[in-house]
Design an enzyme around this catalytic site. Structure first.
Site, PDB file in Angstrom:
ATOM      1  N   ARG A 197     -16.474   5.294  31.596  1.00 17.95           N
ATOM      2  CA  ARG A 197     -16.572   5.009  30.162  1.00 17.95           C
ATOM      3  C   ARG A 197     -15.822   3.743  29.777  1.00 17.95           C
ATOM      4  O   ARG A 197     -15.283   3.638  28.674  1.00 17.95           O
ATOM      5  CB  ARG A 197     -16.044   6.190  29.323  1.00 17.95           C
ATOM      6  CG  ARG A 197     -16.802   7.481  29.498  1.00 17.95           C
ATOM      7  CD  ARG A 197     -18.099   7.458  28.681  1.00 17.95           C
ATOM      8  NE  ARG A 197     -18.578   8.796  28.456  1.00 17.95           N
ATOM      9  CZ  ARG A 197     -18.519   9.422  27.284  1.00 17.95           C
ATOM     10  NH1 ARG A 197     -18.020   8.825  26.242  1.00 17.95           N
ATOM     11  NH2 ARG A 197     -18.980  10.638  27.167  1.00 17.95           N
ATOM     12  N   ARG A 245     -15.437   2.923  22.767  1.00 14.12           N
ATOM     13  CA  ARG A 245     -14.805   2.734  21.456  1.00 14.12           C
ATOM     14  C   ARG A 245     -13.357   2.279  21.474  1.00 14.12           C
ATOM     15  O   ARG A 245     -12.832   1.896  20.431  1.00 14.12           O
ATOM     16  CB  ARG A 245     -14.938   4.034  20.651  1.00 14.12           C
ATOM     17  CG  ARG A 245     -16.361   4.284  20.198  1.00 14.12           C
ATOM     18  CD  ARG A 245     -16.537   5.678  19.690  1.00 14.12           C
ATOM     19  NE  ARG A 245     -16.254   6.625  20.766  1.00 14.12           N
ATOM     20  CZ  ARG A 245     -16.555   7.917  20.725  1.00 14.12           C
ATOM     21  NH1 ARG A 245     -17.118   8.420  19.665  1.00 14.12           N
ATOM     22  NH2 ARG A 245     -16.279   8.694  21.749  1.00 14.12           N
ATOM     23  N   ARG A 264     -21.555  -1.991  18.382  1.00 12.94           N
ATOM     24  CA  ARG A 264     -22.033  -0.649  18.004  1.00 12.94           C
ATOM     25  C   ARG A 264     -22.420  -0.621  16.525  1.00 12.94           C
ATOM     26  O   ARG A 264     -23.451  -0.046  16.153  1.00 12.94           O
ATOM     27  CB  ARG A 264     -20.905   0.349  18.314  1.00 12.94           C
ATOM     28  CG  ARG A 264     -21.062   1.751  17.806  1.00 12.94           C
ATOM     29  CD  ARG A 264     -22.018   2.548  18.649  1.00 12.94           C
ATOM     30  NE  ARG A 264     -22.013   3.938  18.210  1.00 12.94           N
ATOM     31  CZ  ARG A 264     -22.580   4.375  17.095  1.00 12.94           C
ATOM     32  NH1 ARG A 264     -23.205   3.536  16.301  1.00 12.94           N
ATOM     33  NH2 ARG A 264     -22.516   5.653  16.783  1.00 12.94           N
ATOM     34  N   ASP A 303     -26.556   6.418  28.649  1.00 14.68           N
ATOM     35  CA  ASP A 303     -25.954   7.743  28.540  1.00 14.68           C
ATOM     36  C   ASP A 303     -26.704   8.692  29.457  1.00 14.68           C
ATOM     37  O   ASP A 303     -27.889   8.483  29.728  1.00 14.68           O
ATOM     38  CB  ASP A 303     -26.001   8.263  27.098  1.00 14.68           C
ATOM     39  CG  ASP A 303     -25.018   9.405  26.895  1.00 14.68           C
ATOM     40  OD1 ASP A 303     -23.837   9.132  26.628  1.00 14.68           O
ATOM     41  OD2 ASP A 303     -25.415  10.578  27.055  1.00 14.68           O
ATOM     42  N   TYR A 342     -26.568  20.830  28.380  1.00 17.46           N
ATOM     43  CA  TYR A 342     -26.834  20.281  27.039  1.00 17.46           C
ATOM     44  C   TYR A 342     -28.207  20.724  26.537  1.00 17.46           C
ATOM     45  O   TYR A 342     -28.389  21.011  25.358  1.00 17.46           O
ATOM     46  CB  TYR A 342     -26.735  18.753  27.057  1.00 17.46           C
ATOM     47  CG  TYR A 342     -25.307  18.258  27.135  1.00 17.46           C
ATOM     48  CD1 TYR A 342     -24.497  18.225  25.999  1.00 17.46           C
ATOM     49  CD2 TYR A 342     -24.736  17.860  28.338  1.00 17.46           C
ATOM     50  CE1 TYR A 342     -23.179  17.794  26.058  1.00 17.46           C
ATOM     51  CE2 TYR A 342     -23.417  17.421  28.410  1.00 17.46           C
ATOM     52  CZ  TYR A 342     -22.646  17.396  27.269  1.00 17.46           C
ATOM     53  OH  TYR A 342     -21.342  16.980  27.326  1.00 17.46           O
TER      54      TYR A 342
END
Ligand code: CP3
Length: 345
Positions: free
Chosen positions: A26, A30, A39, A76, A152
């Protein structure tokens, strides 16, 4: 491939490198102000993933800032579920939300053409990134493992994956059909990323730890074994890294059946013990605690020294035991790189 590509040389016959290669799971994200700016411009997270110019830019940002040895393509794991039209969206403060897949729901016949079309921007971004990246940096492609994707898909969001574990037991035949479908999708996605220019691929099984010993064999190990075989039939000898997070004592079974992949190790495992299990040839990756990188200072230095003590025993890629936290100070990432590259500071 450049002979001084530190990441790729770990997978060769050469002895362990000093200093070892480093990248962080990652690493585009952010905690970087330049990521937050792109973003915001992209509008939504999926728009960022599916617009090659944006994806290329955020993939390269951490390389420019930190000079990591490898870039990981910005995308992703859940894009595969998006290609299955599971109504994927990312909600602020919540993470991914999808239409939950009810056990027993008949899956439409596998149609890879639609997936290839939906994921074409990922392949375009890989080709563009590889062209922009200097030869001594590797480009990593990736996908989620079938089990984690199924978590998920069945649950519809993060949090507890009890519904998925229950489905493996109460609806095993149906669950197998879902895993088989995902196995074919993941294998295809990885092969296409390699064709587009990725130098290596990583498979994230982030929720492997939710499976008991019986489930672990069937739903974690077996589908990953099948994917590795399919990818290697397409691209022999390609470096593959697998991250069976929180496998714990199940890791021995995992490496026995997957002796031909690198293992990304979470921060809860004893790296020295894992090295003794896998022997001196297997490439290991990890396993600093992401919170030690948030803490920085002595806590980070101490954990780095402990990791460094295992490096002589075999090839290693320095990384975290899970993704970098959003609240990580940039100065702490710089500190870690200095520790790894200078052996001091
Ligand atoms: O490593 C990289 O820099 C490449 C990009 C990457 C992302 N996600 C970008 C992302 C990679 C390799 C992933 C993998 C991923 N995605 C995993 C496996 C690794 C892990 O963390 O266990 C999983 C489980 C996902 C699913 C996912 N995507 C979740 C649960 C979330 C929400 C949680 C969060 O951190 O917000 C995402 C969103 C996501 N994926 C973000 C990023 C940078 C944040 C979204 C944003 O910018 O708004």
């Amino acid at each position: 491939m450049s002979p001084n590509n530190r990441f790729m040389s770990v997978f060769g016959a050469a002895p362990a490198q000093t200093p070892p290669p480093i990248w962080l799971m990652r690493q585009a994200g952010r905690y970087l102000p330049e990521y937050r700016a792109v973003r915001a411009e992209a509008g939504s997270f999926l728009q960022l993933c599916y617009t090659p110019s944006f994806a290329v830019e955020v993939t390269l940002q951490p390389i420019r800032r930190f000079d990591f040895d490898a870039a990981i393509i910005f995308s992703d794991i859940l894009v595969i579920l998006d290609a299955m039209d599971r109504s994927l969206r990312f909600e602020v403060g919540e993470g991914p939300v999808l239409a939950p897949l009810e056990p027993g729901t008949v899956l439409p016949p596998l149609e890879l053409g639609a997936q290839v079309e939906r994921l074409a921007p990922v392949y375009a971004a890989i080709a563009e990134t590889r062209a922009a990246l200097v030869a001594n940096k590797a480009l990593i492609g990736f996908a989620g493992a079938p089990w984690t994707l199924a978590c998920y898909a069945v649950n519809g969001r993060g949090g507890s994956f009890d519904a998925a574990v229950l489905a493996t037991m109460a609806s095993a035949d149906w669950f197998q059909s879902l895993i088989d479908d995902l196995t074919a999708r993941v294998a295809d996605h990885l092969c296409r990323q390699l064709d587009a220019g990725a130098d290596a691929v990583q498979i994230f099984d982030s929720w492997a730890g939710a499976l008991d010993q019986v489930g672990f064999e069937r739903w974690c190990i077996a589908p990953i074994r099948a994917i590795v075989d399919r990818v290697r039939a397409h691209a022999p000898n390609v470096p593959m890294i697998v991250f069976p997070r929180q496998a714990g004592s199940r890791l021995a079974r995992f490496v026995a059946q997957l002796p031909d992949v690198a293992i990304s190790v979470d921060q809860f495992a004893d790296l020295g013990a894992v090295r003794r299990t896998v022997g001196p040839k297997t490439v290991l990756q990890g396993n600093l605690d992401p919170l030690a990188l948030v803490a920085g200072g002595e806590a980070l230095t101490q954990r780095w020294r402990q990791l460094a003590g295992t490096l002589a025993a075999g090839p290693h890629i320095v990384n975290l035991g899970h993704g970098i936290r959003q609240e990580t100070p940039i100065a702490h990432v710089e500190h870690l790189i200095t520790l790894v590259r200078d052996g001091s500071a």
